[in-house]
Design a protein around this motif. Structure first.
Motif, PDB file in Angstrom:
ATOM      1  N   ILE A 186       0.720  -7.720  -5.983  1.00 42.37           N
ATOM      2  CA  ILE A 186       0.554  -6.373  -6.529  1.00 42.37           C
ATOM      3  C   ILE A 186       1.562  -6.169  -7.647  1.00 42.37           C
ATOM      4  N   ILE A 187       1.078  -5.759  -8.796  1.00 47.11           N
ATOM      5  CA  ILE A 187       1.943  -5.485  -9.940  1.00 47.11           C
ATOM      6  C   ILE A 187       2.075  -3.966 -10.089  1.00 47.11           C
ATOM      7  N   THR A 188       3.276  -3.464  -9.876  1.00 43.06           N
ATOM      8  CA  THR A 188       3.495  -2.018  -9.960  1.00 43.06           C
ATOM      9  C   THR A 188       4.985  -1.724 -10.152  1.00 43.06           C
ATOM     10  N   TRP A 189       5.256  -0.596 -10.803  1.00 44.10           N
ATOM     11  CA  TRP A 189       6.622  -0.088 -10.916  1.00 44.10           C
ATOM     12  C   TRP A 189       6.898   0.980  -9.859  1.00 44.10           C
ATOM     13  N   ARG A 190       5.868   1.390  -9.128  1.00 39.83           N
ATOM     14  CA  ARG A 190       5.997   2.504  -8.186  1.00 39.83           C
ATOM     15  C   ARG A 190       5.831   2.016  -6.749  1.00 39.83           C
ATOM     16  N   ARG A 191       6.858   1.397  -6.229  1.00 38.90           N
ATOM     17  CA  ARG A 191       6.793   0.908  -4.858  1.00 38.90           C
ATOM     18  C   ARG A 191       6.741   2.047  -3.846  1.00 38.90           C
ATOM     19  N   ASP A 192       7.209   3.218  -4.260  1.00 36.63           N
ATOM     20  CA  ASP A 192       7.193   4.359  -3.344  1.00 36.63           C
ATOM     21  C   ASP A 192       5.776   4.811  -3.024  1.00 36.63           C
ATOM     22  N   GLY A 245       1.384   1.339   3.374  1.00 35.73           N
ATOM     23  CA  GLY A 245       1.340   0.226   4.317  1.00 35.73           C
ATOM     24  C   GLY A 245       2.306   0.466   5.448  1.00 35.73           C
ATOM     25  N   ASP A 246       2.686  -0.597   6.123  1.00 37.67           N
ATOM     26  CA  ASP A 246       3.539  -0.459   7.303  1.00 37.67           C
ATOM     27  C   ASP A 246       4.998  -0.790   7.029  1.00 37.67           C
ATOM     28  N   TYR A 247       5.241  -1.821   6.222  1.00 34.11           N
ATOM     29  CA  TYR A 247       6.621  -2.229   5.955  1.00 34.11           C
ATOM     30  C   TYR A 247       6.783  -2.591   4.483  1.00 34.11           C
ATOM     31  N   LEU A 248       7.961  -2.284   3.945  1.00 33.08           N
ATOM     32  CA  LEU A 248       8.325  -2.675   2.587  1.00 33.08           C
ATOM     33  C   LEU A 248       9.688  -3.357   2.648  1.00 33.08           C
ATOM     34  N   LYS A 308      15.036   0.418  -3.758  1.00 32.20           N
ATOM     35  CA  LYS A 308      14.479   1.629  -3.175  1.00 32.20           C
ATOM     36  C   LYS A 308      14.523   2.751  -4.199  1.00 32.20           C
ATOM     37  N   GLU A 309      13.350   3.310  -4.464  1.00 29.68           N
ATOM     38  CA  GLU A 309      13.250   4.382  -5.446  1.00 29.68           C
ATOM     39  C   GLU A 309      12.628   5.598  -4.766  1.00 29.68           C
ATOM     40  N   GLY A 310      13.451   6.442  -4.180  1.00 31.70           N
ATOM     41  CA  GLY A 310      12.943   7.618  -3.491  1.00 31.70           C
ATOM     42  C   GLY A 310      12.365   7.263  -2.137  1.00 31.70           C
ATOM     43  N   GLU A 311      11.644   8.207  -1.570  1.00 27.96           N
ATOM     44  CA  GLU A 311      11.021   8.007  -0.268  1.00 27.96           C
ATOM     45  C   GLU A 311       9.841   7.045  -0.390  1.00 27.96           C
ATOM     46  N   THR A 312       9.665   6.201   0.614  1.00 30.86           N
ATOM     47  CA  THR A 312       8.560   5.257   0.616  1.00 30.86           C
ATOM     48  C   THR A 312       7.548   5.646   1.686  1.00 30.86           C
ATOM     49  N   MET A 313       6.313   5.168   1.511  1.00 25.42           N
ATOM     50  CA  MET A 313       5.245   5.452   2.468  1.00 25.42           C
ATOM     51  C   MET A 313       5.177   4.386   3.554  1.00 25.42           C
ATOM     52  N   ALA A 314       6.098   3.438   3.529  1.00 25.03           N
ATOM     53  CA  ALA A 314       6.157   2.381   4.530  1.00 25.03           C
ATOM     54  C   ALA A 314       7.583   2.310   5.063  1.00 25.03           C
ATOM     55  N   THR A 315       7.742   1.741   6.250  1.00 21.08           N
ATOM     56  CA  THR A 315       9.082   1.557   6.798  1.00 21.08           C
ATOM     57  C   THR A 315       9.868   0.639   5.876  1.00 21.08           C
ATOM     58  N   TYR A 316      11.004   1.136   5.396  1.00 23.92           N
ATOM     59  CA  TYR A 316      11.771   0.408   4.382  1.00 23.92           C
ATOM     60  C   TYR A 316      12.815  -0.499   5.025  1.00 23.92           C
ATOM     61  N   LEU A 317      12.756  -1.782   4.665  1.00 23.71           N
ATOM     62  CA  LEU A 317      13.751  -2.757   5.102  1.00 23.71           C
ATOM     63  C   LEU A 317      14.528  -3.185   3.863  1.00 23.71           C
ATOM     64  N   GLU A 318      15.767  -2.762   3.780  1.00 17.13           N
ATOM     65  CA  GLU A 318      16.572  -3.030   2.581  1.00 17.13           C
ATOM     66  C   GLU A 318      17.165  -4.433   2.649  1.00 17.13           C
ATOM     67  N   TYR A 319      16.583  -5.321   1.867  1.00 16.94           N
ATOM     68  CA  TYR A 319      17.063  -6.705   1.840  1.00 16.94           C
ATOM     69  C   TYR A 319      18.435  -6.755   1.174  1.00 16.94           C
TER      70      TYR A 319
END
Length: 326
Positions: free
Chosen positions: A276-282, A286-289, A294-305
């Motif tokens: 997926i090519i996008t600048w808007r990961r937020d 889906g279920d996990y990112l 991290k750019e603002g709130e996400t629609m998936a559970t965020y795992l900060e690598y």
């Protein structure tokens, strides 16, 4: 003591209760190493692998009879068998390095004269003879390719082509008719590694499609997968192999050209149509990112690598191993 195979892994749920028909290559048999892999990887599937007659008209007739009787859920063909598999219309099929110009391939690689079977056959025959008449039969059979190709068939068939195959090169011919054509890292003859990393993911896609199975979605930011020198991060390839067993995994990047090249090189088949090519990961639903951006709130559970909790890919592997596919 039997030495454990480091590559081949068993998946009891894969194609469970279903029929898989395998079409072997030239001078091979239904006792080939590929058949052994299929049965080991999918122990709950019924794998049918007949010894194909030397004359192509007899071989395709036998395969049609088997299809009529067994109604296979999936047909897999390699090399010459890929030529036959393409012509078995109406079924889900995977053609691996298909010899779509079999007659020409036989002439180009000296497959004439007395030939030895590479694997034992049930009838005990060990050799056969190829003359010009038989080459002509294969040429005529191969010219029947794509005879019933249509929109429906395009969704039923995949073509897998080894990027180091020096025997057959029919990617362009196949792709012109069927859009689901992709390369994998490997030669004309598959080994355990290329089979597990390239063919098994496609079998899983087909099984999921047939079962209308929706797996939880994981998005992976491509920046988490690379070291400073652009090589894969430690354990990232291992993580991808394990995650795709239970999840739908997508790779997220901002630059299509360089990302596609990197993913093709280091991830291979699992990245095909999963980038997926996008600048808007937020906005990714889906279920996990898994991301370091991290750019603002996400629609998936965020795992900060890179964080204390998910500092390495081994930490990611451990986290998902506890979830069990949830």
């Amino acid at each position: 003591m039997i030495k454990e195979n480091p590559y081949v892994k068993q998946f009891p749920d894969l194609m469970a209760g279903k029929v898989v028909l395998y079409c072997h290559g030239f001078a091979s048999s239904g006792q080939s190493g590929t058949v052994t892999r299929l049965r080991e990887v999918m122990p709950q599937a019924k794998v049918i692998a007949p010894d194909l007659p030397i004359h192509p008209a007899e071989a395709i007739a036998l395969l049609h009879d088997i299809c009529k009787q067994e109604k296979p859920d999936l047909i897999i063909g390699t090399s010459m068998g890929g030529m036959y598999a393409e012509q078995l219309y109406g079924y889900h099929r995977i053609c691996v390095n298909p010899a779509l110009e079999m007659g020409e391939t036989m002439k180009a690689h000296g497959m004439t004269g007395t030939q030895q079977f590479q694997n034992p056959r049930l009838d005990g025959v060990q050799e056969f003879y190829v003359d010009k008449a038989l080459v002509k039969e294969y040429k005529e059979q191969s010219e029947l390719r794509f005879s019933q190709a249509n929109t429906e068939e395009q969704s039923l068939i995949y073509g897998l082509f080894g990027d180091e195959d020096t025997t057959v090169n029919t990617f362009d011919m196949f792709h012109e008719v069927y859009p689901q054509a992709l390369h994998f890292h490997g030669e004309h003859r598959m080994n355990d590694k290329s089979f597990m990393q390239s063919v098994v993911p496609v079998i899983r896609w087909i099984d999921d499609q047939q079962e209308h199975r929706e797996r939880p979605i994981i998005y992976i930011g491509i920046e988490t997968m690379k070291e400073w020198n652009q090589k894969p991060a430690s354990s990232v390839q291992k993580a991808v192999r394990q995650l795709i067993e239970q999840y739908q995994v997508y790779f997220v990047a901002e630059d299509e050209a360089t990302s596609k090249e990197w993913l093709t090189e280091y991830i291979g088949v699992p990245a095909w149509r999963h980038t997926i090519i996008t600048w808007r990961r937020d906005l990714l639903y889906g279920d996990y990112l898994i991301s370091s951006k991290k750019e603002g709130e996400t629609m998936a559970t965020y795992l900060e690598y890179g964080s204390d909790t998910f500092k390495t890919w081994e930490d990611i592997i451990t986290y998902f191993s506890h979830l069990g596919g949830q």
